[in-house]
Structures are given as C-alpha cells and as structure tokens.
Design a protein around this motif. Structure first.
Motif, PDB file in Angstrom:
ATOM      1  N   PHE A  65     -38.451  25.757  -5.704  1.00 34.55           N
ATOM      2  CA  PHE A  65     -37.272  26.621  -5.832  1.00 34.55           C
ATOM      3  C   PHE A  65     -36.888  27.291  -4.511  1.00 34.55           C
ATOM      4  O   PHE A  65     -35.713  27.419  -4.187  1.00 34.55           O
ATOM      5  N   ILE A  79     -30.316  28.839 -10.238  1.00 32.41           N
ATOM      6  CA  ILE A  79     -31.666  28.500  -9.757  1.00 32.41           C
ATOM      7  C   ILE A  79     -32.582  29.704  -9.950  1.00 32.41           C
ATOM      8  O   ILE A  79     -33.727  29.580 -10.391  1.00 32.41           O
ATOM      9  N   ALA A  83     -35.963  29.691 -12.024  1.00 32.94           N
ATOM     10  CA  ALA A  83     -37.204  30.043 -11.315  1.00 32.94           C
ATOM     11  C   ALA A  83     -37.910  31.195 -12.020  1.00 32.94           C
ATOM     12  O   ALA A  83     -39.126  31.168 -12.222  1.00 32.94           O
TER      13      ALA A  83
END
Lengths: 146, 204
Positions: A65, A79, A83
């Motif tokens: 990530f 994202i 994550a």
C-alpha cells in the motif's frame, strides 16, 4: 488451524471496485502475476490457509500500500480505506493465529516465498501497483476458501 | 499564516455509522473564510510516515461541517484535522483531540411498523444503510416465553413473520446490528397488532 475472522469484505470489495480500472491501467506488464505465478492460491491446502492469509495481509500492509500513492485524491482515499481495513483484519487474524497456533506448513512457506520473489523481481512501484491490481484474486480466494 | 486562527471546537458527530466532522467558524469581518479537511487512519500513522489525506468534498468549503463517512471506512483509530483559508493565507491545522473509531458510533433502535394483514403478521423496517442487519423478535401476547426471532441481513420493504390465530394479539420489537463493529442497538418499543376475525367464527 482454522481462523474465523469477521472482515468487511463488502466494504473492501466496494473500495477496490471503485479504483480497479485506474490501478490496473498503471500496470503495463500484463504477462506477469505476483499472486498467481507459477501456482494459483487455490492450490494452498486448507490447513495452511490461516497462515498464508496472515502472511499476505502483512505483505500488503508492510510492502504494497505505501508504494501506491497516486496523484488522484479519490484513488488515494480508497487505498487508505482498503489499507486500514487490512490493518484491522490482520490484527484480528493475528490474535486468532496465536490462539490457534496456526503453524505455517512447508507449502504455504514456499508459496509465500514465491510471491515475494515475484514482487522483488520488479521495481517497487510497478510491483506494488501490480499487487494492488491483483487484490480481487486474493479476495476471491479468501471468499471461496471460507 | 498566524494571522488566521485555526478552527476551534472540532468534534465528530457519529450516529448509525454516519460520521460528520464539525467546527466553529473563523470570523473575519467582510471576508468569506473557507476550510479544508484531511484525515489520517492508523495505517497512515503506522506505515505511511504519518501522512494525511485530503477530503476533496471538503476542500475550500465555506461550510463548517464535513461528511467523513466514506473515508472512515475501517474499524481503526482515525484522526481528523481542519484549517481555515482566506485567499493565500492559511491557518494552523486544528486537529481532533484523541482518536475516532467508528465502533464509537451511537446506534439508535430501528423504526418499525407491525402490520396485521388478515391473519398475517408483517413487519416494516426503515432502511438504516448498508452496514445494518436486523434482529426481529415476535410473540403472541400472553405467551412471552415463546418468543420467535428473525434475522434480516437486508431490509426489504415488508417481511412476513407469522400466520396469526384469528382474533389473537401479536407483538413485535427489533434491534439493529452492525457486523463491521460487532455492536447492536437497543430494542425498538414493542408494537402489538390484532389478527382479523374472532375465534367464534373459526368454531362454526
């Protein structure tokens, strides 16, 4: 050993679906796979599943990530969502792993070594983007093996 | 930048998995002050050098509230911050005190309507959003020891619970459950309805 961890798969899938095309368009190398080369995750025995799932979560949290930051604020937000969901799930999986003493068998150790070798065979940004682009491979395998 | 004070009284209002950041306005006579909001999850703190992520819907906004629901989408500790902007001048960041975890959201009981349709006991539940499931309890009045339960993963408009005995009264109550944070609301008030017709009709 078995590890039943409740995880918001729906939320992770929704987050990934929203950015999948964008992420995969950043991965020019279509002939290679990080997670499925040379063997698919589906070949992992059930007894090894708990261990390799934990290893894969750690792989994504530690390695993937952080190298996926983009110029697109929407993509970065999704994202972050994925994550943080992985971080939360890994914590619970880690607790379960200790309680159930999930031993890593030879096969999952070998499989995870192969994934790391595939990853390290590319430059870090390409490898991270490719790994993120393959997230649905991991999610499909996790749901099928539930 | 120090000329523009940072927003104060920054807080998070969270009910039924909907989360809002609010703050007090920064007053500058004759000028329109704008605000920008950023968030930081546990991942950003621990693995991404404490980075912050802007929320575009709340960048250069004149509002003093920001819907952060979409970004608070994991059950981890988050921090939020907001700053004031006036032209090129920017204030210091005002940051939430402590952390916010969506598991702290307050859950209200579901809105419920029990319906007797002939001999059928139906229930209607208001939709509370994608994170919610429902546990519906129902029983015949006077037989409180024989409560039945129905778990509903999704809300469909009306759900059939039971076929009632003519003239009998049946009661219903429900609670909401959020799997992602493993918490439930309290129960809604109990509602009772009476089945159509009376017993003597059936005896003929």
């Amino acid at each position: 050993g078995a590890c039943r961890v409740s995880m918001s798969m729906t939320e992770i899938r929704a987050g990934f679906a929203a950015i999948k095309a964008n992420i995969q368009s950043r991965d020019p190398i279509r002939t290679l796979s990080i997670l499925s080369h040379p063997h698919s995750l589906h070949k992992v025995q059930s007894s090894d599943r708990c261990c390799i799932t934990y290893q894969l979560f750690t792989f994504y949290v530690d390695k993937v990530f952080k190298h996926c930051r983009t110029e697109d604020s929407f993509v970065n937000r999704k994202i972050s969502s994925i994550a943080n969901s992985f971080l939360s799930a890994r914590r619970r999986l880690g607790q379960c792993r200790e309680q159930n003493n999930c031993v890593c068998g030879e096969e999952s150790t070998e499989k995870f070594k192969q994934i790391l070798a595939n990853y390290e065979g590319l430059n870090v940004t390409s490898a991270a983007m490719k790994s993120l682009g393959e997230l649905d491979i991991l999610l499909d395998w996790m749901e099928k093996s539930r | 930048d120090a000329l523009l004070p940072a927003p104060q009284r920054i807080s998070i209002l969270s009910t039924n998995m909907k989360h809002f950041l609010t703050w007090s306005p920064v007053i500058v006579q004759g000028a329109t002050v704008r605000y920008s909001v950023e968030f930081q999850g546990e991942y950003e703190r621990e693995y991404a050098n404490g980075s912050w992520i802007p929320i575009s819907e709340c960048s250069l906004t004149t509002a003093t509230i920001c819907n952060i629901t979409e970004d608070i989408s994991a059950t981890v500790a988050y921090k939020l911050r907001v700053r004031a902007e006036l032209g090129a001048t920017r204030s210091q960041w005002g940051t939430t005190k402590g952390f916010f975890n969506r598991a702290m959201t307050s859950l209200t009981p579901p809105l419920l309507r029990a319906v007797a349709e002939g001999h059928h006991l139906l229930v209607e539940l208001a939709d509370m959003g994608p994170s919610f499931q429902f546990r519906v309890l129902y029983w015949r009045k006077g037989q409180e020891s024989r409560v039945q339960q129905k778990l509903m993963k999704e809300v469909s408009s009306v759900v059939h619970l039971d076929t009632m005995e003519a003239g009998a009264e049946y009661c219903v109550k429900a609670q909401a459950h959020v799997e992602a944070i493993n918490r439930s609301s309290s129960f809604s008030p109990t509602q009772c309805v009476r089945a159509q017709g009376d017993r003597s009709m059936w005896l003929v």
